[in-house]
Design a protein around this motif. Structure first.
Motif, PDB file in Angstrom:
ATOM      1  N   TYR A 192     -23.458 -56.327  77.925  1.00 33.80           N
ATOM      2  CA  TYR A 192     -23.721 -55.412  76.813  1.00 33.80           C
ATOM      3  C   TYR A 192     -22.408 -55.100  76.077  1.00 33.80           C
ATOM      4  O   TYR A 192     -22.356 -55.135  74.843  1.00 33.80           O
ATOM      5  N   GLY A 193     -21.341 -54.834  76.830  1.00 31.71           N
ATOM      6  CA  GLY A 193     -20.031 -54.550  76.217  1.00 31.71           C
ATOM      7  C   GLY A 193     -19.537 -55.726  75.397  1.00 31.71           C
ATOM      8  O   GLY A 193     -18.995 -55.558  74.295  1.00 31.71           O
ATOM      9  N   ASP A 194     -19.723 -56.947  75.922  1.00 35.26           N
ATOM     10  CA  ASP A 194     -19.289 -58.149  75.191  1.00 35.26           C
ATOM     11  C   ASP A 194     -20.067 -58.275  73.876  1.00 35.26           C
ATOM     12  O   ASP A 194     -19.521 -58.703  72.862  1.00 35.26           O
ATOM     13  N   ILE A 195     -21.342 -57.884  73.888  1.00 37.72           N
ATOM     14  CA  ILE A 195     -22.161 -57.931  72.664  1.00 37.72           C
ATOM     15  C   ILE A 195     -21.752 -56.844  71.672  1.00 37.72           C
ATOM     16  O   ILE A 195     -21.612 -57.101  70.468  1.00 37.72           O
ATOM     17  N   MET A 275      -8.577 -59.024  71.783  1.00 39.25           N
ATOM     18  CA  MET A 275      -7.124 -59.075  71.965  1.00 39.25           C
ATOM     19  C   MET A 275      -6.650 -57.919  72.847  1.00 39.25           C
ATOM     20  O   MET A 275      -5.824 -58.103  73.724  1.00 39.25           O
ATOM     21  N   LEU A 276      -7.196 -56.724  72.606  1.00 43.72           N
ATOM     22  CA  LEU A 276      -6.841 -55.582  73.471  1.00 43.72           C
ATOM     23  C   LEU A 276      -7.229 -55.886  74.908  1.00 43.72           C
ATOM     24  O   LEU A 276      -6.451 -55.686  75.841  1.00 43.72           O
ATOM     25  N   SER A 277      -8.454 -56.396  75.077  1.00 48.10           N
ATOM     26  CA  SER A 277      -8.950 -56.710  76.418  1.00 48.10           C
ATOM     27  C   SER A 277      -8.037 -57.730  77.122  1.00 48.10           C
ATOM     28  O   SER A 277      -7.695 -57.573  78.298  1.00 48.10           O
ATOM     29  N   HIS A 278      -7.625 -58.777  76.386  1.00 51.24           N
ATOM     30  CA  HIS A 278      -6.743 -59.788  76.986  1.00 51.24           C
ATOM     31  C   HIS A 278      -5.364 -59.201  77.304  1.00 51.24           C
ATOM     32  O   HIS A 278      -4.761 -59.527  78.318  1.00 51.24           O
ATOM     33  N   GLY A 299     -16.084 -53.824  75.842  1.00 49.50           N
ATOM     34  CA  GLY A 299     -16.874 -52.656  75.433  1.00 49.50           C
ATOM     35  C   GLY A 299     -15.975 -51.456  75.187  1.00 49.50           C
ATOM     36  O   GLY A 299     -16.069 -50.786  74.150  1.00 49.50           O
ATOM     37  N   ILE A 300     -15.072 -51.187  76.116  1.00 51.36           N
ATOM     38  CA  ILE A 300     -14.156 -50.050  75.982  1.00 51.36           C
ATOM     39  C   ILE A 300     -13.277 -50.221  74.735  1.00 51.36           C
ATOM     40  O   ILE A 300     -12.997 -49.260  74.015  1.00 51.36           O
ATOM     41  N   ALA A 301     -12.852 -51.455  74.478  1.00 59.07           N
ATOM     42  CA  ALA A 301     -11.927 -51.714  73.355  1.00 59.07           C
ATOM     43  C   ALA A 301     -12.607 -51.564  71.991  1.00 59.07           C
ATOM     44  O   ALA A 301     -11.934 -51.288  70.990  1.00 59.07           O
ATOM     45  N   THR A 302     -13.935 -51.717  71.942  1.00 58.20           N
ATOM     46  CA  THR A 302     -14.613 -51.737  70.641  1.00 58.20           C
ATOM     47  C   THR A 302     -14.476 -50.429  69.842  1.00 58.20           C
ATOM     48  O   THR A 302     -14.045 -50.456  68.688  1.00 58.20           O
ATOM     49  N   PRO A 303     -14.809 -49.252  70.432  1.00 57.03           N
ATOM     50  CA  PRO A 303     -14.607 -48.011  69.655  1.00 57.03           C
ATOM     51  C   PRO A 303     -13.137 -47.798  69.278  1.00 57.03           C
ATOM     52  O   PRO A 303     -12.848 -47.210  68.236  1.00 57.03           O
ATOM     53  N   ILE A 304     -12.226 -48.286  70.090  1.00 59.77           N
ATOM     54  CA  ILE A 304     -10.791 -48.136  69.781  1.00 59.77           C
ATOM     55  C   ILE A 304     -10.466 -48.901  68.494  1.00 59.77           C
ATOM     56  O   ILE A 304      -9.785 -48.404  67.595  1.00 59.77           O
ATOM     57  N   ASN A 338     -24.604 -45.620  79.686  1.00 59.57           N
ATOM     58  CA  ASN A 338     -23.699 -45.218  80.775  1.00 59.57           C
ATOM     59  C   ASN A 338     -22.641 -46.262  81.092  1.00 59.57           C
ATOM     60  O   ASN A 338     -22.272 -46.457  82.254  1.00 59.57           O
ATOM     61  N   ALA A 339     -22.162 -46.954  80.076  1.00 62.85           N
ATOM     62  CA  ALA A 339     -21.080 -47.931  80.280  1.00 62.85           C
ATOM     63  C   ALA A 339     -19.739 -47.185  80.205  1.00 62.85           C
ATOM     64  O   ALA A 339     -19.651 -46.144  79.552  1.00 62.85           O
ATOM     65  N   PRO A 340     -18.709 -47.707  80.878  1.00 62.43           N
ATOM     66  CA  PRO A 340     -17.393 -47.065  80.802  1.00 62.43           C
ATOM     67  C   PRO A 340     -16.902 -46.978  79.353  1.00 62.43           C
ATOM     68  O   PRO A 340     -17.129 -47.890  78.560  1.00 62.43           O
ATOM     69  N   ILE A 341     -16.243 -45.877  78.999  1.00 62.44           N
ATOM     70  CA  ILE A 341     -15.758 -45.648  77.638  1.00 62.44           C
ATOM     71  C   ILE A 341     -14.245 -45.481  77.616  1.00 62.44           C
ATOM     72  O   ILE A 341     -13.569 -45.940  76.697  1.00 62.44           O
TER      73      ILE A 341
END
Ligand SMILES: [Zn+2]
Ligand SMILES: [Zn+2]
Length: 394
Positions: A192-195, A275-278, A299-304, A338-341
């Motif tokens: 879901y985060g990858d999507i 890029m953030l994730s890597h 997923g965490i990086a997306t809102p950032i 409820n995914a990590p944020i």
């Protein structure tokens, strides 16, 4: 002309079409079979290999999840099957020299088809083996955890470093929803985060198109957006492991791979959020620790990344800003399942986080909002503000 937008994913295998972007898109995957209990269709899916040797790859987890069933289904239909199951005590299979070596040493001479049963790691090893040994491979997906099923790159560990090897696309992708709905919830949330990360990836692609004139395909963007929408619309059902919600998730993950295959670049799947994730992943690996699942970090990086789009909105071309979702919206999408944020949940400390905003654009040469913010904004101030948003309690 762009009838691909109305196609079912099972119909996209081997497709070729003239697109409104001016290119002819072609997908070099022979079969995509998704749905309930599709593993039982393997004997007909692989009928062209009935007289050849079949080699099945799995680990102790994926053997139990689906490998055993794949093995007996083919064996029961008189296929010549052998298998290597890699056992790891700590239950984490690292795709390193030892694991890849084990798989190669079990490969029978004159094998006609490799079947990989698993998600990220096993798939990466199988596609590497397939490209080097010139034997086609089929992937039986066990978890909707990432979008690499239909992609040709194979990230493997060599000498303690992660190296992305060029590999090959699968002959067939088998997505059995009965298997995948039972995957660990963490892996479902990773998929879901990858999507969710595709939302910023598409905005970055548009940004690069406007600023650098990079090639851009409207049809591919629409195709990926349509798949994301179905996942977003059914997100509340993921917790129940609802059949449709799991189907849309795996469909979107495979479809972004298909989108990449059609245009030959990973633009629709990966932007600044990757890029953030890597950046985080390399730093965590360098300390000898096991990184968090890819899709959880994305997923965490997306809102950032959406926060950076928000902060740059005064100067961004309007067409780009319209494509970038708000930070509030993307944060809510993660919260709803409820995914990590918070990056701290992925083991990222204050200092690493701050540096990743400043230097994330150096991870690879790919124009993104990070480059734009470095050139047109005050990146130190942005990094400082966002770091304080996430690390207020420290
Ligand atoms: Zn196109
Ligand atoms: Zn990804």
């Amino acid at each position: 002309m762009n009838e691909i937008l109305n196609m079912n994913i099972n119909e996209m295998a081997n497709i070729s079409f003239d697109c409104s972007c001016g290119k002819t898109h072609h997908l070099d995957i022979r079969k995509i079979v998704m749905g309930s209990n599709v593993i039982s269709e393997l004997p007909s899916i692989l009928e062209d290999f009935k007289r050849k040797k079949i080699y099945i790859l799995s680990d102790n987890n994926t053997w139990k999840a689906a490998g055993e069933k794949v093995y007996h289904t083919l064996k029961g239909n008189h296929f010549d099957v052998s298998s290597t199951m890699i056992e790891r005590d700590e239950n984490i299979l690292i795709p390193d020299e030892k694991a890849v070596g084990e798989m190669f040493m079990g490969l029978p001479a004159d094998t006609g088809m490799i079947i990989s049963v698993g998600s990220g790691t096993l798939n990466d090893m199988a596609k590497y083996m397939s490209s080097r040994a010139k034997i086609p491979y089929t992937i039986v997906c066990t978890a909707p955890s990432m979008d690499g099923y239909a992609s040709s790159g194979a990230p493997l560990m060599n000498g303690g470093r992660k190296i992305s090897y060029t590999a090959t696309l699968p002959y067939a992708i088998i997505g059995d929803t009965d298997i995948m709905k039972n995957a660990p919830m963490k892996m479902i949330l990773a998929g879901y985060g990858d999507i969710i990360g595709k939302l910023t990836a598409l905005a970055d692609w548009k940004l690069s198109h406007e600023i650098t004139g990079e090639y851009y395909c409207e049809t591919i963007v629409k195709l990926v957006q349509k798949a994301i929408n179905k996942v977003v619309d059914t997100r509340f059902d993921l917790a129940k492991r609802d059949e449709d919600a799991i189907f849309y998730l795996i469909e979107a993950l495979i479809l972004t791979g298909v989108a990449m295959g059609l245009i030959g670049v990973s633009r629709p799947a990966s932007g600044a959020e990757h890029m953030l994730s890597h950046y985080w992943e390399m730093a965590v690996i360098a300390t000898g620790k096991n990184p968090e699942l890819h899709g959880i970090k994305v997923g965490i990086a997306t809102p950032i990344i959406t926060k950076i789009f928000d902060k740059m909105k005064d100067t961004l071309p309007e067409s780009v800003f319209k494509m970038a979702p708000s930070a509030k919206y993307t944060t809510q999408l993660l919260r709803d399942v409820n995914a990590p944020i918070n990056p701290q949940e992925a083991g990222i400390d204050n200092d690493l986080f701050y540096r990743s905003i400043l230097e994330g654009n150096t991870v690879r040469k790919r124009y993104s909002i990070l480059d734009y913010a470095v050139k047109h904004g005050n990146i130190e101030k942005i990094a400082d503000e966002i770091t304080r948003n996430y690390y207020m309690d420290i």
